[in-house]
Write a protein that holds these residues in place. Sequence first.
Motif, PDB file in Angstrom:
ATOM      1  N   ARG A 276       0.969  -1.077  -0.051  1.00  0.00           N
ATOM      2  CA  ARG A 276       0.098  -0.202  -0.079  1.00  0.00           C
ATOM      3  C   ARG A 276       0.989   1.275  -0.044  1.00  0.00           C
ATOM      4  NH1 ARG A 276      -2.256   1.058   6.125  1.00  0.00           N
ATOM      5  NH2 ARG A 276      -0.160   0.360   7.273  1.00  0.00           N
ATOM      6  N   ILE A 278       0.720   5.087   1.638  1.00  0.00           N
ATOM      7  CA  ILE A 278       0.015   5.963   2.338  1.00  0.00           C
ATOM      8  C   ILE A 278       0.683   7.317   2.404  1.00  0.00           C
ATOM      9  CG2 ILE A 278      -1.266   4.474   3.670  1.00  0.00           C
ATOM     10  CD1 ILE A 278       1.051   4.948   5.718  1.00  0.00           C
ATOM     11  N   ARG A 295      -4.983  10.298  -7.350  1.00  0.00           N
ATOM     12  CA  ARG A 295      -6.098   9.039  -7.503  1.00  0.00           C
ATOM     13  C   ARG A 295      -6.704   8.485  -8.603  1.00  0.00           C
ATOM     14  NH1 ARG A 295      -8.479  12.313  -2.625  1.00  0.00           N
ATOM     15  NH2 ARG A 295      -7.958  11.037  -0.894  1.00  0.00           N
ATOM     16  N   GLU A 304      -6.720   2.223  -6.587  1.00  0.00           N
ATOM     17  CA  GLU A 304      -6.993   3.113  -5.675  1.00  0.00           C
ATOM     18  C   GLU A 304      -7.319   2.571  -4.132  1.00  0.00           C
ATOM     19  OE1 GLU A 304     -10.603   7.073  -5.581  1.00  0.00           O
ATOM     20  OE2 GLU A 304     -10.842   4.961  -6.706  1.00  0.00           O
ATOM     21  N   GLU A 306      -5.441   0.725  -2.568  1.00  0.00           N
ATOM     22  CA  GLU A 306      -4.199   0.793  -1.963  1.00  0.00           C
ATOM     23  C   GLU A 306      -3.349   1.993  -1.477  1.00  0.00           C
ATOM     24  OE1 GLU A 306      -1.697  -1.993  -4.344  1.00  0.00           O
ATOM     25  OE2 GLU A 306      -3.298  -3.599  -4.595  1.00  0.00           O
ATOM     26  N   GLU A 308      -3.735   5.791   0.393  1.00  0.00           N
ATOM     27  CA  GLU A 308      -4.624   6.406   1.550  1.00  0.00           C
ATOM     28  C   GLU A 308      -4.056   7.800   1.674  1.00  0.00           C
ATOM     29  OE1 GLU A 308      -6.200   6.022   6.154  1.00  0.00           O
ATOM     30  OE2 GLU A 308      -4.772   4.424   5.006  1.00  0.00           O
ATOM     31  N   TYR A 309      -4.606   8.914   1.664  1.00  0.00           N
ATOM     32  CA  TYR A 309      -4.257  10.090   2.148  1.00  0.00           C
ATOM     33  C   TYR A 309      -4.876  10.463   3.728  1.00  0.00           C
ATOM     34  CZ  TYR A 309      -3.917  15.327   2.597  1.00  0.00           C
ATOM     35  OH  TYR A 309      -3.713  16.597   2.971  1.00  0.00           O
ATOM     36  N   ARG A 310      -3.854  10.628   4.522  1.00  0.00           N
ATOM     37  CA  ARG A 310      -4.454  10.878   5.827  1.00  0.00           C
ATOM     38  C   ARG A 310      -4.521  12.308   6.223  1.00  0.00           C
ATOM     39  NH1 ARG A 310      -1.599   5.813   9.134  1.00  0.00           N
ATOM     40  NH2 ARG A 310      -2.513   4.117   7.778  1.00  0.00           N
TER      41      ARG A 310
END
Length: 431
Positions: A276, A278, A295, A304, A306, A308-310
């Motif tokens: 993934r 991130i 994205r 998509e 896999e 992640e925007y935190r």
Amino acid sequence: MRILSFTGGAGTMYCGSCLRDNALAAELVARGHDVTLTPVYTPTRTDEPNVSRRRVFFGGISVFLEQHSSLFRHLPGFVDRLWDADWAIRMASKRQIKVDPKSLGQLTVSMLRGEQGFQRKEIDKLLDWLRTEPQFDVINLPYTLLLGIAEPLKRTLRAPVCCTLQGEDLFLDGLGEPYRQQALDLIRQAAVHVDAFLPVSQYYADYMPDYLGVPREKMRLVPLGISLDGYLPRPQKRSDVFTIGYLARIAPEKGLGLLADAYRLLRQRPGIGQSRLIAAGYLAHEHQQYLDDIRARLRRDGLEGEFEYRGEVDRAQKIAFLQSLDVFSVPATYEEPKGIFLFEAMATGVPVVQPNRGAFPEVLQRTGGGILVEADDPAALADAILELWRDPEQARRLGEAGALGVRDHYTVGRMADAAERVYTELAGREQ
């Protein structure tokens, strides 16, 4: 020593320069120095206790109004208190306003013109306050964009002036002409009033004299350093899902798009297991489309889920984020002179993969905490990440070396040692 240090606020954003200035001031205070850390434009946002003064000089609202209307350049100071108030600046800072480059260029040039610029009244406010303060031994400006106040400060306080160099070439080059050249010309003229420039990396110490047109003998290297409070090396056991991380502003020049393209290539390599990507960091409104495009590219490849925007993270969240990673990369597309994010990642024992440009080679040579790859090459980036996935022992060795290297070379204590030497030299020269 009694030190007057300025720091440039960045509104609601965690800014690397703000973090650096605050950490250095806090360390110098802990050593017994009297440091007055003074924000300009907006209050600063830091992820450690903020040691800056509450009052902001060159308040962003006043600077903007005076740039665009002669009326505000001549109003009495008591009227300015409304929009110079801390609450007003903080409220304005919460709005994300896209300013066109022409406005930025004109404002930058005006600020560099100092007492001949539209913001002369702001200089007068600053000098009026400083005349009420005890004598300072040294003055430290945060970047060359404020050199318009170097001569007034030196004339009024009769103290040596130094100026930190920490990434302003990217901003200057983005101004466009004629403002870029006008700004550089004004910086060269004002540089005669600066006793020393403090680049934050050897790369910048080598590059900036010619770029700015200032004497090389005025350079005094003060390498970046971070506070290690809370930074513990991550468990060496690999995550169940191989995790690649990015922590920086979400902006084209920082290279998240390049890393995403490398991830797409990585997932095409045979044998790669669950993985993934991130990311975390400040996202300005004008860069939302950039993130949406990233994205979309991942979505086209079925990846998509896999990614992640935190969002933006505080200190505790940042450390936890870094400790969850197996490899870290911010593949900047320009000659990055700082890279605090590298020290933070390596401090947690995460191996890094970085482009061979800017300050990255000297950092990795000194720490041994990662792999350098060809700049702007997603295939090379993917190959290096795959190498660490295939060889967990190499990843472990790099992570351990990086954690040790940061503690040996890039702590806030090391940074303060270097700053102290420069301040002592300059203060002694004036006496």
